[in-house]
Design a protein around this motif. Sequence first.
Motif, short mmCIF file in Angstrom:
data_model
loop_
_atom_site.label_atom_id
_atom_site.label_comp_id
_atom_site.label_asym_id
_atom_site.label_seq_id
_atom_site.Cartn_x
_atom_site.Cartn_y
_atom_site.Cartn_z
N GLY A 91 -14.06 -27.15 -5.52
CA GLY A 91 -14.28 -27.73 -6.83
C GLY A 91 -14.06 -26.74 -7.95
O GLY A 91 -14.77 -25.74 -8.05
N HIS A 92 -13.06 -26.99 -8.75
CA HIS A 92 -12.81 -26.13 -9.90
C HIS A 92 -12.07 -26.94 -10.96
O HIS A 92 -11.45 -27.95 -10.66
CB HIS A 92 -12.02 -24.88 -9.51
N PRO A 93 -12.15 -26.49 -12.19
CA PRO A 93 -11.41 -27.17 -13.26
C PRO A 93 -9.90 -26.95 -13.09
O PRO A 93 -9.47 -26.15 -12.24
CB PRO A 93 -11.94 -26.53 -14.53
N GLU A 94 -9.14 -27.59 -13.90
CA GLU A 94 -7.68 -27.44 -13.88
C GLU A 94 -7.31 -26.08 -14.48
O GLU A 94 -7.50 -25.85 -15.68
CB GLU A 94 -7.04 -28.58 -14.68
N PHE A 95 -6.80 -25.18 -13.64
CA PHE A 95 -6.50 -23.81 -14.07
C PHE A 95 -5.46 -23.76 -15.20
O PHE A 95 -5.51 -22.87 -16.04
CB PHE A 95 -6.00 -22.97 -12.90
N TRP A 104 -9.23 -12.61 -18.27
CA TRP A 104 -8.38 -11.44 -18.11
C TRP A 104 -8.88 -10.47 -17.05
O TRP A 104 -8.12 -9.75 -16.44
CB TRP A 104 -8.27 -10.69 -19.44
N ASP A 105 -10.19 -10.44 -16.80
CA ASP A 105 -10.79 -9.43 -15.94
C ASP A 105 -10.94 -9.85 -14.48
O ASP A 105 -11.49 -9.11 -13.67
CB ASP A 105 -12.15 -9.01 -16.49
N THR A 106 -10.45 -11.04 -14.13
CA THR A 106 -10.59 -11.52 -12.76
C THR A 106 -9.48 -12.51 -12.44
O THR A 106 -8.84 -13.04 -13.35
CB THR A 106 -11.97 -12.19 -12.56
N LYS A 107 -9.26 -12.76 -11.16
CA LYS A 107 -8.31 -13.80 -10.76
C LYS A 107 -9.04 -15.13 -10.85
O LYS A 107 -10.09 -15.30 -10.22
CB LYS A 107 -7.82 -13.58 -9.33
N ILE A 108 -8.51 -16.04 -11.60
CA ILE A 108 -9.17 -17.31 -11.83
C ILE A 108 -9.40 -18.07 -10.51
O ILE A 108 -10.38 -18.79 -10.36
CB ILE A 108 -8.40 -18.17 -12.87
N GLU A 109 -8.52 -17.87 -9.54
CA GLU A 109 -8.64 -18.54 -8.23
C GLU A 109 -9.85 -18.04 -7.43
O GLU A 109 -10.33 -18.72 -6.53
CB GLU A 109 -7.39 -18.32 -7.37
#
Length: 154
Positions: A91-95, A104-109
Motif C-alpha cells: 500500500g502506497h500512494p502514486e509515486f 530527496w533523502d531516501t528512495k521513495i520505493e
Amino acid sequence: MNQKLTIIRGIHPGIILERELKKRGLSKGRFALSIHEYPQTLSAIISGRRNMNTALALRIERELGIEEGFFMTLQVFHEIKEEKNKQSKKGHPEFSKFRPALFWDTKIENIDWNRQKKPIIKRVFERGNLTEKKEIVGFYGHDTINEMLTAKKM
C-alpha cells in the motif's frame, strides 16, 4: 486481553516458548519428547521457521500449566502483524504524483508508508505542492491527516 498478552502481542510464539523452557530449566529435546512431538518440530517453531498449531499448543500449555489458548492467541497476533506488514509494503500512494525533491533523502520505493506516516504527512504539508498534498490526503484520509498534523510532539 490480559496484560502479558498485550505486552508480547505480535511476537512469534516460539520465542515465548523458548523463554519459558529456559526459565524452567527444561531441555527443548526432552520437552518435545515429553509432549509426544518431534524435537525437530519444536526446534523449527522456536526458531520461527514454523508456526504453532492448535493441537501442539494445547499439549504445550497443558504440560507447562499455562492458560489454554495462550500460544494460539500469540500465533494469531503474530500472523496479523505479518499480514499488516505485507499489506503496508504494497500500500502506497502514486509515486508519479511526487517530485523527486520532496523525498530527496531516501528512495521513495523503500518508504514504509504505514509506519512513517507522521513524518511523511508533516513533510508533504510543509514542503509539498497542491498535487502532492491531494495525493497524501487521498492515501491516508482526512481524519488521519488531521490527527497527525495536530498531534503534540513527544
